[in-house]
Design an enzyme around this catalytic site. Structure first.
Site, PDB file in Angstrom:
ATOM      1  N   HIS A 180     -34.844  63.802  31.164  1.00 53.02           N
ATOM      2  CA  HIS A 180     -35.580  63.494  32.393  1.00 53.02           C
ATOM      3  C   HIS A 180     -37.080  63.591  32.198  1.00 53.02           C
ATOM      4  O   HIS A 180     -37.831  63.692  33.167  1.00 53.02           O
ATOM      5  CB  HIS A 180     -35.135  64.424  33.533  1.00 53.02           C
TER       6      HIS A 180
ATOM      7  N   SER B 218     -25.658  71.425  38.667  1.00 48.05           N
ATOM      8  CA  SER B 218     -24.720  71.247  39.785  1.00 48.05           C
ATOM      9  C   SER B 218     -23.810  70.038  39.588  1.00 48.05           C
ATOM     10  O   SER B 218     -22.894  69.806  40.358  1.00 48.05           O
ATOM     11  CB  SER B 218     -25.504  71.071  41.093  1.00 48.05           C
TER      12      SER B 218
HETATM   13  N1  APR Z   1     -27.622  81.103  36.363  1.00 48.96           N
HETATM   14  C1  APR Z   1     -26.759  80.068  36.200  1.00 48.96           C
HETATM   15  N2  APR Z   1     -26.675  79.011  37.051  1.00 48.96           N
HETATM   16  C2  APR Z   1     -27.520  79.018  38.114  1.00 48.96           C
HETATM   17  C3  APR Z   1     -28.431  80.072  38.358  1.00 48.96           C
HETATM   18  C4  APR Z   1     -28.472  81.134  37.424  1.00 48.96           C
HETATM   19  N3  APR Z   1     -29.311  82.177  37.577  1.00 48.96           N
HETATM   20  N4  APR Z   1     -29.116  79.781  39.512  1.00 48.96           N
HETATM   21  C5  APR Z   1     -28.646  78.607  39.950  1.00 48.96           C
HETATM   22  N5  APR Z   1     -27.680  78.145  39.128  1.00 48.96           N
HETATM   23  C6  APR Z   1     -26.923  76.891  39.220  1.00 48.96           C
HETATM   24  C7  APR Z   1     -26.528  76.508  40.631  1.00 48.96           C
HETATM   25  O1  APR Z   1     -25.262  77.076  40.965  1.00 48.96           O
HETATM   26  C8  APR Z   1     -26.440  74.977  40.503  1.00 48.96           C
HETATM   27  O2  APR Z   1     -25.140  74.582  40.091  1.00 48.96           O
HETATM   28  O3  APR Z   1     -27.784  75.869  38.765  1.00 48.96           O
HETATM   29  C9  APR Z   1     -27.439  74.643  39.402  1.00 48.96           C
HETATM   30  C10 APR Z   1     -28.715  74.000  39.909  1.00 48.96           C
HETATM   31  O4  APR Z   1     -28.356  72.740  40.423  1.00 48.96           O
HETATM   32  P1  APR Z   1     -29.516  71.722  40.834  1.00 48.96           P
HETATM   33  O5  APR Z   1     -30.534  72.459  41.644  1.00 48.96           O
HETATM   34  O6  APR Z   1     -28.842  70.532  41.399  1.00 48.96           O
HETATM   35  O7  APR Z   1     -30.234  71.356  39.457  1.00 48.96           O
HETATM   36  P2  APR Z   1     -29.741  70.326  38.354  1.00 48.96           P
HETATM   37  O8  APR Z   1     -28.256  70.296  38.276  1.00 48.96           O
HETATM   38  O9  APR Z   1     -30.494  70.641  37.118  1.00 48.96           O
HETATM   39  O10 APR Z   1     -30.276  68.924  38.952  1.00 48.96           O
HETATM   40  C11 APR Z   1     -30.080  67.797  38.134  1.00 48.96           C
HETATM   41  O11 APR Z   1     -31.279  66.453  39.736  1.00 48.96           O
HETATM   42  O12 APR Z   1     -33.004  66.205  41.207  1.00 48.96           O
HETATM   43  C12 APR Z   1     -32.567  65.905  39.929  1.00 48.96           C
HETATM   44  O13 APR Z   1     -34.028  65.480  38.145  1.00 48.96           O
HETATM   45  C13 APR Z   1     -33.492  66.513  38.908  1.00 48.96           C
HETATM   46  O14 APR Z   1     -32.898  67.255  36.697  1.00 48.96           O
HETATM   47  C14 APR Z   1     -32.580  67.382  38.067  1.00 48.96           C
HETATM   48  C15 APR Z   1     -31.201  66.829  38.377  1.00 48.96           C
END
Ligand code: APR
Length: 228
Positions: free
Chosen positions: A105, A173
């Site tokens: 990304h 997520s």
């Molecule tokens: N340890 C492990 N997992 C965690 C923790 C932690 N301390 N804190 C949060 N999480 C998990 C949450 O349960 C969730 O499943 O991290 C995940 C975060 O999800 P998102 O906020 O959706 O982030 P991500 O999956 O990286 O998003 C993917 O979406 O908006 C776009 O470009 C953006 O790269 C991003 C993509």
């Protein structure tokens, strides 16, 4: 060791103080995606978008890797060439921990010229008046992949997924494709799949096994379980 492909998401950097997107109070609760993470939003209000990424760039610059980043760097160091780290994150915490990483990304510390396509190391602050060092157009943007744009290095990533023995998704997520589909590609190629996350996700049922807990605790334990 057979090839391992690891996909990381915002949850990996949560304990380094960087916000996730979809957790309670996350970035997408504070900002509308269409305003700050689409080409249309940038065309409509480049100053708003630069302000959003300038703040994230400065926060990320001051953040430190946590034990999860460090454990993945150790795994990669102990198995040169067989641990492929792909991140959706745009912070530089994997690099700060010593990892080689594929940024699908893009990255906060890189800039891209919307006019000529040149890439360079981003200044801490960019504005709509920031000129491209190549063509001098006032067309600098964050070198971050926005919604509706093609993620980077997809061919390389798909090739790795096709011949890995183990696929792990950590702190993501599983809401955004193509990354959310990597588990199916790895499974179809015969890989074992494991999800490491603070909670269950919409993609959990696609994985063979799960480790639940904060990344800074469960990732070092998982890496230990892989090392001889
Ligand atoms: N340890 C492990 N997992 C965690 C923790 C932690 N301390 N804190 C949060 N999480 C998990 C949450 O349960 C969730 O499943 O991290 C995940 C975060 O999800 P998102 O906020 O959706 O982030 P991500 O999956 O990286 O998003 C993917 O979406 O908006 C776009 O470009 C953006 O790269 C991003 C993509």
């Amino acid at each position: 060791m057979d090839k391992i492909v690891i996909l990381t998401g915002a949850g990996l950097s949560a304990e380094s103080g960087l916000g996730t997107f979809r957790d309670e109070g996350g970035l997408w609760a504070q900002h509308r995606i269409e305003d700050v993470a689409t080409p249309e939003g940038f065309a409509r209000d480049p100053a708003l978008v630069h302000g959003f990424y300038n703040a994230r760039r400065q926060q990320a610059a001051g953040a430190e890797p946590n034990d999860a980043h460090r454990a993945l760097a150790r795994l990669q160091r102990d198995h040169p060439g067989t641990v492929i780290l792909v991140t959706q994150n745009v912070d530089g915490l994997h690099e700060k921990a010593g990892s080689e990483v594929i940024h699908m990304h893009g990255a906060l510390d890189r800039a891209l010229c919307a006019a000529c396509g040149l890439r360079w190391d981003a200044a801490a602050e960019m504005t709509p008046r920031t000129r491209c060092p190549g063509c001098e157009a006032k067309a600098a943007r964050p070198d971050v992949v926005w919604f509706g744009e093609m993620p980077y290095h997809m061919e390389q990533i798909v090739d790795h997924l096709a011949d890995c023995a183990l696929f792990a998704a950590i702190g993501t997520s599983g809401q955004v494709y193509p990354a959310a589909g990597f588990v199916q590609e790895a499974s179809a190629a015969g890989a074992e799949t494991v999800e490491l996350n603070l909670n269950a996700t919409d993609m959990s049922r696609a994985f063979d096994s799960h480790h639940i807990g904060p990344a800074s605790r469960i990732v070092p334990a998982w890496v230990e379980s892989l090392l001889p």
